[in-house]
Enzyme design. Structure first.
Site, short mmCIF file in Angstrom:
data_model
loop_
_atom_site.label_atom_id
_atom_site.label_comp_id
_atom_site.label_asym_id
_atom_site.label_seq_id
_atom_site.Cartn_x
_atom_site.Cartn_y
_atom_site.Cartn_z
N MET A 119 0.83 -1.12 0.30
CA MET A 119 0.10 0.04 0.02
C MET A 119 1.49 0.89 0.03
O MET A 119 1.62 1.61 0.78
CB MET A 119 -0.53 -0.12 1.26
CG MET A 119 -1.99 -1.63 1.07
SD MET A 119 -2.64 -1.28 3.04
CE MET A 119 -3.62 -0.25 3.78
N GLY A 133 2.10 4.15 4.50
CA GLY A 133 2.77 2.92 3.74
C GLY A 133 2.99 1.97 4.50
O GLY A 133 3.55 1.70 5.36
N SER A 134 2.61 0.64 3.80
CA SER A 134 1.99 -0.49 4.65
C SER A 134 2.25 -1.81 3.89
O SER A 134 2.26 -1.36 2.66
CB SER A 134 1.16 -0.09 5.38
OG SER A 134 -0.08 0.06 5.14
N ARG A 135 1.76 -3.14 4.18
CA ARG A 135 1.80 -3.75 3.12
C ARG A 135 0.61 -5.04 4.23
O ARG A 135 0.66 -5.28 5.32
CB ARG A 135 2.89 -4.63 3.28
CG ARG A 135 3.45 -5.71 2.75
CD ARG A 135 4.49 -6.28 2.20
NE ARG A 135 5.02 -7.91 2.66
CZ ARG A 135 6.10 -8.27 2.36
NH1 ARG A 135 7.43 -7.29 1.84
NH2 ARG A 135 5.66 -9.23 2.66
#
Length: 219
Positions: free
Chosen positions: A98, A186-188
């Protein structure tokens, strides 16, 4: 389009900052160039916060035979791997990155009961780093559906993300497509699916939370 509740504090800080820099620019009667620069920066900051914390309303189609995409982003990993924390067996891992411009709402990929939940404090490696799944700040959630199939998924913080939010707990009944959390900046999200699942996406695909069908269970 709604503004997500997790953004209220950030929005208040940005609005206060915008008010202060504009007040200073006018109080000291800065030149037109400086004032326009202040206006541009103010507009950019406000738009950035509004777009990051946007929360579109979605009509979810519930289907117990499918795995719904948990987040907006891009598919960066599809591979068979060993899940060692809870399932302790071979799984197909599907990871979604993301970026800061994506909607950061996280949604339940399946309906069922949460059989396991754990929060892990950790590092803030870039979200695509191989060790981010095991070393970064993260949550692990496992949902068991009505057929007894368990799907494990993780929120993983990235280099910019410093706060993971979740709204679920062990023993709670959840619905496919329902919000289970939010990750800031910002991530996953990683999914660990049964080996006989039919994967419907490819690496590099752009996917939409609550809409894209990531996989189908073997019937």
């Amino acid at each position: 389009m709604k503004f997500h509740k997790e953004g209220y504090t950030s929005l208040a800080i940005v609005v206060l900052f915008i008010f202060i820099i504009n007040a200073i620019a006018h109080y000291y009667d800065a030149g037109d160039t400086v004032k326009w620069l202040v206006y541009i920066v103010s507009g950019f900051l406000l738009l950035t916060i509004l777009q990051f914390f946007r929360s579109p309303t979605k009509k979810i189609t519930i289907d117990e035979s499918t795995v719904l995409c948990p987040a907006d982003g891009k598919v960066v990993v599809i591979e068979e791997t060993e899940e060692t924390e809870y399932l302790k067996d071979r799984r197909i891992q599907v990871s979604i990155f993301m970026s800061p411009i994506n909607v950061h709402v996280n949604r339940n990929p399946i309906s069922g009961v949460i059989s396991f939940f754990k929060y892990h404090p950790g590092k803030f490696l870039v979200a695509w780093h191989p060790k981010s799944s095991t070393d970064n700040e993260r949550t692990t959630v496992v949902v068991k559906n009505s057929s007894g199939v368990e799907v494990l998924f993780r929120q993983i913080a990235g280099a910019m993300a410093r706060r993971i939010v979740w709204y679920v707990k062990e023993g709670q009944e959840v619905q496919q497509g329902q919000e289970f959390g939010f990750i800031k900046f910002g991530s996953r999200v990683d999914l660990f699916l049964p080996l006989d699942s039919k994967i419907n996406v490819n690496i590099g695909d752009k996917v939409t939370g609550g809409k894209t069908i990531i996989a189908e269970f073997n019937k």
